[in-house]
Write an enzyme that holds these catalytic residues in place. Structure first.
Site, PDB file in Angstrom:
ATOM      1  N   ASP A 169     -10.000  -5.200  -4.275  1.00 38.70           N
ATOM      2  CA  ASP A 169      -9.474  -4.138  -3.408  1.00 38.70           C
ATOM      3  C   ASP A 169     -10.352  -2.895  -3.550  1.00 38.70           C
ATOM      4  O   ASP A 169     -10.434  -2.303  -4.627  1.00 38.70           O
ATOM      5  CB  ASP A 169      -8.032  -3.824  -3.825  1.00 38.70           C
ATOM      6  CG  ASP A 169      -7.297  -2.960  -2.831  1.00 38.70           C
ATOM      7  OD1 ASP A 169      -7.923  -2.060  -2.234  1.00 38.70           O
ATOM      8  OD2 ASP A 169      -6.079  -3.173  -2.666  1.00 38.70           O
ATOM      9  N   SER A 217       0.835  -1.196   0.000  1.00 38.47           N
ATOM     10  CA  SER A 217       0.000   0.000   0.000  1.00 38.47           C
ATOM     11  C   SER A 217       0.876   1.255   0.000  1.00 38.47           C
ATOM     12  O   SER A 217       1.645   1.482  -0.939  1.00 38.47           O
ATOM     13  CB  SER A 217      -0.968  -0.040   1.188  1.00 38.47           C
ATOM     14  OG  SER A 217      -1.963   0.937   1.068  1.00 38.47           O
ATOM     15  N   HIS A 260      -7.510  -5.803   0.108  1.00 38.60           N
ATOM     16  CA  HIS A 260      -6.308  -5.000   0.336  1.00 38.60           C
ATOM     17  C   HIS A 260      -5.489  -5.425   1.554  1.00 38.60           C
ATOM     18  O   HIS A 260      -4.360  -4.978   1.702  1.00 38.60           O
ATOM     19  CB  HIS A 260      -6.740  -3.536   0.531  1.00 38.60           C
ATOM     20  CG  HIS A 260      -5.620  -2.546   0.541  1.00 38.60           C
ATOM     21  ND1 HIS A 260      -4.911  -2.196  -0.591  1.00 38.60           N
ATOM     22  CD2 HIS A 260      -5.081  -1.805   1.546  1.00 38.60           C
ATOM     23  CE1 HIS A 260      -4.006  -1.289  -0.292  1.00 38.60           C
ATOM     24  NE2 HIS A 260      -4.076  -1.039   0.993  1.00 38.60           N
TER      25      HIS A 260
END
Length: 289
Positions: free
Chosen positions: A234, A154, A268
């Site tokens: 995600d 991320s 995610h």
């Protein structure tokens, strides 16, 4: 005489090796910083230099999230690899608004060097990683300067891609899981960049992996090597991550060899990371082990 003094604060046996935590003072960040280190089983029995992987974590994380949630120690032990996990921002500076939002300030340093006040005084995670932490690790641990790699998730995926593209001679390869890939155009990135860097978007491009990929020149005759993976479920993909923008730019650049893997049904978070982290270790091991 040591120039990067570190203090061990924790040690625990893990898959035959040791999961440790260390504290040191950062001049770049003007505060004490913590980082985690996994030492594989044979670290204490040989004088050989070990390959080292730096893993950068995402928004809200500390140096502990990756070590506690990913199960990476089994993979690091298998590949006889030292793994370094730093924190994600300076701590304790108490700038106005620093602790109000989960996606900005504390736990959200974005691995850049801020140029806009008050953040420019100590939000310098890029210089911390590439200078101080790298120096502390090289000086205090038996690791190879020629066998380093980067990875991240991320915001940490953003950091790993940016640091690698700006310093391709420093690392052998890079991987990223669900990276913030085009922060100049994503909601998280615009918020962070506007505060850390100001409103002049010309200053943003050097901290944006997609823009860096467009301009990248490989330092050698061969392209640099990357692995990026992304869950197709995600919820941050379309507005915050913009992963495809980076992949398009990287694939158009002959100096970049990027392998892109889309994961059907995955989101995610850490179940996704833990499910596919072994592929990232295997990719990295090809270049540094």
């Amino acid at each position: 005489m040591a120039t990067h003094k570190i203090t061990e604060t924790a040690r625990q046996k893990y898959y035959g090796g040791d999961q440790c935590s260390y504290e040191h003072y950062s001049e770049e960040l003007n505060c004490k910083m913590n980082f985690a280190v996994y030492l594989p089983p044979s670290y204490s029995t040989t004088s050989d230099k070990f390959p080292v992987l730096f893993f950068l974590s995402g928004l809200t994380c500390t140096h502990e999230n990756f070590t506690l949630k990913s199960g990476m120690q089994r993979l690091a032990a298998k590949h006889e690899m030292v793994v370094i996990s730093p924190d994600t921002s300076p701590r304790g500076s108490d700038h106005p608004g620093e602790h109000e939002d989960w996606d900005f300030g504390s736990g959200a340093g974005f691995y850049l060097d801020a140029s806009n006040g008050p953040w420019s005084s100590n939000y310098r995670m890029y210089s911390y990683i590439t200078k101080e932490l790298l120096g502390a690790v090289t000086e205090n641990f038996n690791v190879s300067e020629e066998r380093r790699a980067l990875s991240g998730h991320s915001m940490g995926g953003h950091g790993s891609l940016v640091i690698f593209l700006r310093n391709p001679d420093m690392f052998k390869c890079v991987t990223a899981l669900a990276p913030i890939s085009n922060p100049s155009n994503g909601e998280w990135g615009v918020k962070a960049f506007s505060n850390y860097l100001g409103e002049d978007k010309e200053l943003w491009s050097v901290w944006d992996a997609t823009e860096l990929a467009k301009q990248f020149n490989s330092p050698g005759e061969k392209p640099v090597n990357m692995l990026v993976c992304q869950g197709d479920k995600d919820k941050f993909l379309e507005k915050e991550l913009l992963t495809q923008n980076f992949i398009d730019a990287a694939e158009e650049n002959p100096g970049i060899n990027v392998e892109y893997r889309v994961r059907e049904g995955y989101d995610h978070f850490y179940p996704y990371i833990a499910s596919f982290l072994h592929e990232h270790f295997e990719f990295v091991a090809k270049f540094i082990c």
